[in-house]
Design an enzyme around this catalytic site. Structure first.
Site, mmCIF file in Angstrom:
data_model
loop_
_atom_site.group_PDB
_atom_site.id
_atom_site.type_symbol
_atom_site.label_atom_id
_atom_site.label_comp_id
_atom_site.label_asym_id
_atom_site.label_seq_id
_atom_site.Cartn_x
_atom_site.Cartn_y
_atom_site.Cartn_z
ATOM 1 N N GLN A 124 53.666 -11.478 -17.821
ATOM 2 C CA GLN A 124 52.392 -10.981 -17.076
ATOM 3 C C GLN A 124 51.103 -10.349 -18.304
ATOM 4 O OE1 GLN A 124 52.121 -8.740 -13.569
ATOM 5 N NE2 GLN A 124 50.133 -8.623 -13.683
ATOM 6 N N GLY A 125 50.246 -10.389 -18.190
ATOM 7 C CA GLY A 125 49.714 -10.025 -19.799
ATOM 8 C C GLY A 125 48.183 -9.789 -19.262
ATOM 9 N N SER A 159 56.277 -7.257 -19.408
ATOM 10 C CA SER A 159 57.716 -7.323 -18.898
ATOM 11 C C SER A 159 58.246 -8.749 -19.815
ATOM 12 C CB SER A 159 57.611 -7.432 -17.527
ATOM 13 O OG SER A 159 57.824 -6.615 -16.625
ATOM 14 N N GLU A 242 51.486 -9.294 -4.712
ATOM 15 C CA GLU A 242 52.613 -8.467 -4.975
ATOM 16 C C GLU A 242 52.590 -7.257 -3.733
ATOM 17 O OE1 GLU A 242 53.888 -5.749 -8.302
ATOM 18 O OE2 GLU A 242 51.768 -6.024 -8.249
ATOM 19 N N GLU A 369 48.043 8.374 -9.155
ATOM 20 C CA GLU A 369 46.670 8.664 -8.427
ATOM 21 C C GLU A 369 45.991 7.633 -7.913
ATOM 22 O OE1 GLU A 369 48.735 11.288 -11.097
ATOM 23 O OE2 GLU A 369 48.378 9.307 -11.183
#
Length: 385
Positions: A124-125, A159, A242, A369
């Site tokens: 994943q970029g 990853s 996700e 956050e």
């Protein structure tokens, strides 16, 4: 909230447990090495061949069309069986659903079978240096030349980026557009000329991530998923896939706590009131999280979407994971860094790797956050600060 499983779901659990008991490999080298990555790919092919690849994919795309509860059962049993790290997770959980919603028929026919079979592993970029958690702050650009897009830029913390076959990336195609516009979702072959993947060696000595550089990389326009300049909405589908997945199994945290309790006894600090209070507090939080996952599964099984509430789940599991391993340092004391025969853990090297990975739990997939901001604004309806 439903606290029970149906007979059919329990039958599926028994089926999965039996198959995993017979087939899970004893151990594999780290997926952060070439040898280990290839071994993990081979294992994924075994999983897919047995029908346990992307089980929630629709049957028309080769999945089992499983319900969220079945996926949660599989993930829990996989964890308890000591199943290896899943190197297909980016393709199966993120890109696959995105292609089903935004891809063309040709793109689905081209890429989905390879994802399911593990013949093609994706990375994943999204993340870039200096952008932090600001996904819209990407600087990687793509300029159209005829039927190609020429890509220049840099991605980081990808990853499996060192070993992956393909990468899907967000690139800026209109530098004059507003922040969330002028972005394109692009699939790129990692063997393309002009791509350099530099391994990022982590504290455990393995390269599970990479920094990927694009220099004049030519990508066919047909590799655009969705429309040019409209990649932000495609990326939101990727992230929503996700978020709407069942939460991480509470069994993983119970396993870690049992290991720490055993280590405390071995070290002779199991009667220490501070240690006892810390472990008991974590157990209470784990049970609360388990109840939360059942509530989440109940909603998903009714066909409801989690939406912004998924940020609550992310906060719960990521901060619990971090705190368990932080407490583990206190429990283990001087043995925390020991990986030899004198270590208190059965798998000290694995425990240390999980400790370091837990340090990132409150950062990846959206920092704590950011999750708190989402909960405050979109769930509780509070005004922006």
């Amino acid at each position: 909230m439903d606290l029970t499983f149906t007979p059919e779901q329990e039958e599926f659990r028994a089926e999965v447990r039996s198959w995993l008991r017979e087939n899970v490999p004893a151990s594999l080298a780290s997926a952060g090495t070439r040898e280990g990555f290839d071994a993990h790919r081979a294992w994924e092919r075994t999983l897919s061949g047995a029908g346990y690849g992307a089980i929630r994919w629709p049957t028309e795309y080769g999945g089992r069309g499983a319900e969220p509860v079945h996926q949660a059962i599989f993930e829990e049993e996989y964890l308890l069986a000591g199943g290896p790290e899943r190197v297909t997770v980016v393709g199966q959980n993120l890109l696959g659903p995105t292609l089903m919603e935004h891809g063309t028929d040709e793109q689905r026919a081209r890429w989905l079978p390879g994802i399911l079979s593990a013949d093609v592993i994706w990375s994943q970029g999204f993340s870039e240096p200096e952008a932090g958690s600001d996904l819209a702050g990407i600087r990687t650009r793509a300029v159209r030349e005829g039927d190609e897009l020429v890509v220049d830029g840099q991605k980081i913390w990808t990853s499996y980026g060192t070993f992956a076959d393909w990468i899907f990336a967000l690139v800026r195609t209109d530098p004059n557009a507003e922040r969330h516009r002028g972005i394109t979702f692009l699939a790129i072959d990692m063997s393309s000329e002009g791509i350099e993947a530099r391994p990022i060696v982590q504290a455990d000595g393995f390269a599970g991530f990479a920094e990927v550089f694009f220099t004049g990389v030519r990508v066919p326009v047909n590799n655009v998923i969705g429309d040019v300049d409209a990649g932000w909405s495609v990326a939101m589908t990727t992230l929503a896939g996700e978020r709407d997945s069942p939460a991480a199994p509470a069994a993983r945290f119970l396993r870690d706590l049992r290991e720490l309790a055993d280590a405390a006894r071995a070290r002779g600090v199991d009667e220490d009131p501070v240690i006892n209070d810390a472990l008991t507090g974590l157990l209470v939080r784990t049970e609360a999280y388990r109840a939360h996952t059942l509530r989440t599964l109940s909603k998903l099984s009714r066909g409801e979407s989690l939406g912004s509430e998924a940020s609550v789940t992310k906060l719960l599991w990521s901060e619990l994971e971090r705190d368990i391993f932080e407490t583990g340092r206190d429990v283990l004391g001087p043995y925390a860094e020991t990986i030899g025969s004198s270590a208190l853990m059965d798998d000290p090297r694995g425990w240390n790797s999980r400790y370091w990975f837990a340090r990132a739990a409150t950062i990846y997939a959206g920092t704590s956050e950011i999750q708190r901001n989402i909960v405050a604004e979109r769930v509780l309806g509070l005004p922006k600060g």
